[in-house]
Write a protein that holds these residues in place. Sequence first.
Motif, PDB file in Angstrom:
ATOM      1  N   GLY A  59       0.822  -1.213   0.000  1.00 38.74           N
ATOM      2  CA  GLY A  59       0.000   0.000   0.000  1.00 38.74           C
ATOM      3  C   GLY A  59       0.856   1.262   0.000  1.00 38.74           C
ATOM      4  O   GLY A  59       0.556   2.228  -0.702  1.00 38.74           O
ATOM      5  N   LEU A  60       1.938   1.234   0.751  1.00 35.18           N
ATOM      6  CA  LEU A  60       2.818   2.404   0.799  1.00 35.18           C
ATOM      7  C   LEU A  60       3.511   2.634  -0.547  1.00 35.18           C
ATOM      8  O   LEU A  60       3.666   3.770  -1.002  1.00 35.18           O
ATOM      9  CB  LEU A  60       3.857   2.246   1.912  1.00 35.18           C
ATOM     10  N   LEU A  61       3.877   1.540  -1.172  1.00 29.81           N
ATOM     11  CA  LEU A  61       4.480   1.641  -2.506  1.00 29.81           C
ATOM     12  C   LEU A  61       3.476   2.274  -3.482  1.00 29.81           C
ATOM     13  O   LEU A  61       3.831   3.119  -4.314  1.00 29.81           O
ATOM     14  CB  LEU A  61       4.865   0.229  -2.955  1.00 29.81           C
ATOM     15  N   ASP A  62       2.223   1.881  -3.344  1.00 29.29           N
ATOM     16  CA  ASP A  62       1.179   2.441  -4.224  1.00 29.29           C
ATOM     17  C   ASP A  62       1.063   3.954  -4.014  1.00 29.29           C
ATOM     18  O   ASP A  62       0.899   4.710  -4.969  1.00 29.29           O
ATOM     19  CB  ASP A  62      -0.173   1.771  -3.945  1.00 29.29           C
ATOM     20  N   VAL A  63       1.139   4.389  -2.764  1.00 30.70           N
ATOM     21  CA  VAL A  63       1.069   5.829  -2.474  1.00 30.70           C
ATOM     22  C   VAL A  63       2.288   6.536  -3.076  1.00 30.70           C
ATOM     23  O   VAL A  63       2.170   7.595  -3.701  1.00 30.70           O
ATOM     24  CB  VAL A  63       0.987   6.067  -0.946  1.00 30.70           C
ATOM     25  N   TRP A  64       3.427   5.951  -2.912  1.00 29.31           N
ATOM     26  CA  TRP A  64       4.674   6.520  -3.455  1.00 29.31           C
ATOM     27  C   TRP A  64       4.559   6.715  -4.967  1.00 29.31           C
ATOM     28  O   TRP A  64       4.885   7.762  -5.515  1.00 29.31           O
ATOM     29  CB  TRP A  64       5.830   5.594  -3.087  1.00 29.31           C
ATOM     30  N   TYR A  65       4.071   5.684  -5.650  1.00 27.96           N
ATOM     31  CA  TYR A  65       3.979   5.755  -7.109  1.00 27.96           C
ATOM     32  C   TYR A  65       2.895   6.720  -7.569  1.00 27.96           C
ATOM     33  O   TYR A  65       3.070   7.462  -8.539  1.00 27.96           O
ATOM     34  CB  TYR A  65       3.736   4.357  -7.686  1.00 27.96           C
ATOM     35  N   ARG A  66       1.766   6.696  -6.876  1.00 29.52           N
ATOM     36  CA  ARG A  66       0.641   7.523  -7.341  1.00 29.52           C
ATOM     37  C   ARG A  66       0.868   9.002  -7.012  1.00 29.52           C
ATOM     38  O   ARG A  66       0.629   9.873  -7.841  1.00 29.52           O
ATOM     39  CB  ARG A  66      -0.647   7.027  -6.659  1.00 29.52           C
ATOM     40  N   ASN A  67       1.315   9.268  -5.801  1.00 28.20           N
ATOM     41  CA  ASN A  67       1.329  10.656  -5.330  1.00 28.20           C
ATOM     42  C   ASN A  67       2.661  11.363  -5.505  1.00 28.20           C
ATOM     43  O   ASN A  67       2.707  12.585  -5.493  1.00 28.20           O
ATOM     44  CB  ASN A  67       0.906  10.726  -3.859  1.00 28.20           C
ATOM     45  N   PHE A  68       3.726  10.615  -5.668  1.00 27.85           N
ATOM     46  CA  PHE A  68       5.032  11.262  -5.827  1.00 27.85           C
ATOM     47  C   PHE A  68       5.514  11.093  -7.273  1.00 27.85           C
ATOM     48  O   PHE A  68       5.751  12.066  -7.965  1.00 27.85           O
ATOM     49  CB  PHE A  68       6.020  10.738  -4.788  1.00 27.85           C
ATOM     50  N   HIS A  69       5.562   9.836  -7.746  1.00 29.06           N
ATOM     51  CA  HIS A  69       5.962   9.633  -9.140  1.00 29.06           C
ATOM     52  C   HIS A  69       4.866  10.029 -10.125  1.00 29.06           C
ATOM     53  O   HIS A  69       5.147  10.281 -11.298  1.00 29.06           O
ATOM     54  CB  HIS A  69       6.344   8.170  -9.378  1.00 29.06           C
ATOM     55  N   GLY A  70       3.608  10.008  -9.677  1.00 26.80           N
ATOM     56  CA  GLY A  70       2.505  10.377 -10.572  1.00 26.80           C
ATOM     57  C   GLY A  70       2.141   9.292 -11.574  1.00 26.80           C
ATOM     58  O   GLY A  70       1.534   9.577 -12.611  1.00 26.80           O
ATOM     59  N   PHE A  71       2.487   8.039 -11.277  1.00 27.85           N
ATOM     60  CA  PHE A  71       2.105   6.946 -12.185  1.00 27.85           C
ATOM     61  C   PHE A  71       0.590   6.766 -12.117  1.00 27.85           C
ATOM     62  O   PHE A  71       0.000   6.761 -11.031  1.00 27.85           O
ATOM     63  CB  PHE A  71       2.804   5.636 -11.807  1.00 27.85           C
ATOM     64  N   THR A  72      -0.017   6.604 -13.281  1.00 25.93           N
ATOM     65  CA  THR A  72      -1.491   6.622 -13.308  1.00 25.93           C
ATOM     66  C   THR A  72      -2.122   5.236 -13.310  1.00 25.93           C
ATOM     67  O   THR A  72      -3.326   5.115 -13.120  1.00 25.93           O
ATOM     68  CB  THR A  72      -1.987   7.373 -14.558  1.00 25.93           C
ATOM     69  N   SER A  73      -1.332   4.213 -13.583  1.00 26.35           N
ATOM     70  CA  SER A  73      -1.962   2.891 -13.612  1.00 26.35           C
ATOM     71  C   SER A  73      -1.028   1.820 -13.091  1.00 26.35           C
ATOM     72  O   SER A  73       0.167   2.063 -12.859  1.00 26.35           O
ATOM     73  CB  SER A  73      -2.429   2.551 -15.036  1.00 26.35           C
ATOM     74  N   ARG A  74      -1.585   0.672 -12.860  1.00 23.34           N
ATOM     75  CA  ARG A  74      -0.788  -0.492 -12.466  1.00 23.34           C
ATOM     76  C   ARG A  74      -1.278  -1.661 -13.301  1.00 23.34           C
ATOM     77  O   ARG A  74      -2.489  -1.874 -13.420  1.00 23.34           O
ATOM     78  CB  ARG A  74      -0.967  -0.807 -10.975  1.00 23.34           C
ATOM     79  N   SER A  75      -0.344  -2.397 -13.864  1.00 27.25           N
ATOM     80  CA  SER A  75      -0.728  -3.544 -14.676  1.00 27.25           C
ATOM     81  C   SER A  75      -0.573  -4.819 -13.868  1.00 27.25           C
ATOM     82  O   SER A  75       0.448  -5.036 -13.220  1.00 27.25           O
ATOM     83  CB  SER A  75       0.153  -3.590 -15.935  1.00 27.25           C
ATOM     84  N   ILE A  76      -1.609  -5.643 -13.894  1.00 29.70           N
ATOM     85  CA  ILE A  76      -1.590  -6.907 -13.156  1.00 29.70           C
ATOM     86  C   ILE A  76      -1.274  -8.009 -14.158  1.00 29.70           C
ATOM     87  O   ILE A  76      -1.985  -8.154 -15.154  1.00 29.70           O
ATOM     88  CB  ILE A  76      -2.977  -7.207 -12.520  1.00 29.70           C
ATOM     89  N   ALA A  77      -0.239  -8.765 -13.893  1.00 30.61           N
ATOM     90  CA  ALA A  77       0.186  -9.790 -14.848  1.00 30.61           C
ATOM     91  C   ALA A  77       0.252 -11.152 -14.168  1.00 30.61           C
ATOM     92  O   ALA A  77       1.321 -11.563 -13.688  1.00 30.61           O
ATOM     93  CB  ALA A  77       1.546  -9.411 -15.433  1.00 30.61           C
ATOM     94  N   PRO A  78      -0.880 -11.845 -14.097  1.00 33.00           N
ATOM     95  CA  PRO A  78      -0.833 -13.180 -13.499  1.00 33.00           C
ATOM     96  C   PRO A  78      -0.282 -14.186 -14.499  1.00 33.00           C
ATOM     97  O   PRO A  78      -0.855 -14.363 -15.576  1.00 33.00           O
ATOM     98  CB  PRO A  78      -2.313 -13.490 -13.177  1.00 33.00           C
ATOM     99  N   TYR A  79       0.823 -14.810 -14.152  1.00 36.51           N
ATOM    100  CA  TYR A  79       1.393 -15.839 -15.031  1.00 36.51           C
ATOM    101  C   TYR A  79       0.813 -17.190 -14.637  1.00 36.51           C
ATOM    102  O   TYR A  79       1.515 -18.100 -14.187  1.00 36.51           O
ATOM    103  CB  TYR A  79       2.931 -15.799 -14.992  1.00 36.51           C
ATOM    104  N   HIS A  80      -0.487 -17.300 -14.797  1.00 35.61           N
ATOM    105  CA  HIS A  80      -1.209 -18.535 -14.540  1.00 35.61           C
ATOM    106  C   HIS A  80      -2.579 -18.311 -15.151  1.00 35.61           C
ATOM    107  O   HIS A  80      -3.303 -17.404 -14.721  1.00 35.61           O
ATOM    108  CB  HIS A  80      -1.323 -18.787 -13.029  1.00 35.61           C
TER     109      HIS A  80
END
Length: 531
Positions: free
Chosen positions: A324-345
């Motif tokens: 969750g903290l990583l998500d905050v870091w990426y969204r609010n500081f880096h400004g990344f707008t999405s996250r891709s989910i890649a299930p290898y199954h």
Amino acid sequence: MALSFTRTRCDRTPAWAQLQAHFAASGSALDVRDAFASDAQRFARLSQEAPHVFADLSKNRIDATTEALLLDLARQSGLEAHRDAMFAGEKINHTEGRAVWHVLLRHPNKQPNWPVEQAQQAGAAIENIAIELPKVHATLDAMLAYAEAVRADESITDIVNIGIGGSDLGPQMAVLALQSFAHAGKRLHFVSNVDGHELAAVLPQLKAANTLFLIASKTFTTIETMTNARSAKAWFAAQGGTDVARHFAALTTNVAAAAEFGISTTFPFWDWVGGRYSLWSAIGLPVAIAIGAAGFRDLLAGAHAMDEHFRSAPLERNLPVRLGLLDVWYRNFHGFTSRSIAPYHSALRRVPAYLQQLEMESNGKRVDGQGQALPFDTSPVLWGEPGTNGQHAYFQMLHQGTDIVPVEFIAVKKPRHDLASHHSQLLANVLAQAQALMVGKSDAGGHKHFTGNRPSTFLLLDDLTPASLGALIALQEHRVFVTGSLWGINSFDQWGVELGKVLAKDIEPRLTSGDATGLDASTAGLLARLR
Ligand code: F6P
């Protein structure tokens, strides 16, 4: 309503300003390749075991300072007290006056070791564990006995779950994920969309005498589900079916509405179970029919193990907190707008859709708990497809596009097939993709250049079992709690879905009458073309 805790919105903590300074000084420019080169312990420090899930966070754009400041942010915003209030059954969903208590659904049938004193002393409104837990287990036992009876009844070959949103995505995702544990003699169908093409495609495959319809709706008012349920009931009658009690069951908090609809076989749940958190309740019945009572109990046990981890592990080794903290870091500081989910199954193919509702319906909010507009961004867009398929579609953009999209890989060590060469190729690919994103390729210019330093997280299960799936999903639920908590929003309402429902009700009769009074010109023009 009194609450036992105080939350400080993340942007009002001292750590927020420190994170901004850290981002400007070095965080924004951090190169993960250099970070590995200067820290032999990076993998060990940034990976961890949690119940049923091993996580490698080391390919993310964080260093020890980032982690320390993010942990400060969590502490200063009051995350722990907020989490404890959820476990205590406090009515933290304050806009609906409800507790958020899906964790109780997976608690064993013994008094929880949860700290309720703080809530009691503060005079907060809390659910009564001594009353609710026996209800949970009585319903669970009845539902699992019913699931076993359906499994043993050879005359029932087809089970049709009619439900949408949380009453579809969770059970559908889990039934697919656990297909190697499923009863071979039962076909499960999921009908969610009001688009008649869905139900119309399923009905011809069925015989009334061999079919069980599960009408899954927390509210029992959702228009899509009610429309599909009415059509299913009409089809059943038209096929000569009469025994509705045997061929229809309702999974709902609104037992009265189910009875009015004519369904007497009902498995209830409670308003403190949010729709997108309801897989663990009676909404899980299709899963229990597919994998059996013991399997369903394993699913609950896996989730419970993750609950205990979230509740008791120190924040710096608490996986939902770290994600969750990583998500905050990426969204609010880096400004990344999405996250891709890649299930290898491939059995996890509905996980991205499930996570879309979980995260985007929970945290897609623009105001805080007090209704004040937020000065920062909230939920990212979640999207994804199973690997390796995604590699041959949109991974080009992940590797060389202008946006940075953090990727969350989910891999499973042990396959449940014996095509050994396939599995080693699959694992080689997931490792290679994560490696390529990070390492890049600089020895070629122009079109063949890969910048690298593209972040990813790697979640690894030893085996895809009911228990590990339960833990994986509970991990995601708690991580969404963490980000919503720091952002100061109410992650447990969904007012944003209401307006469209109201407007659709107004528009439907206009499709017949043609009345365009009061409509905007675009809607009126389209209405005219659709008549
Ligand atoms: O419209 C959104 C929503 O309320 C979701 O939150 C929920 O999971 C879904 O609709 C279905 O609701 P119900 O289970 O009450 O039919």
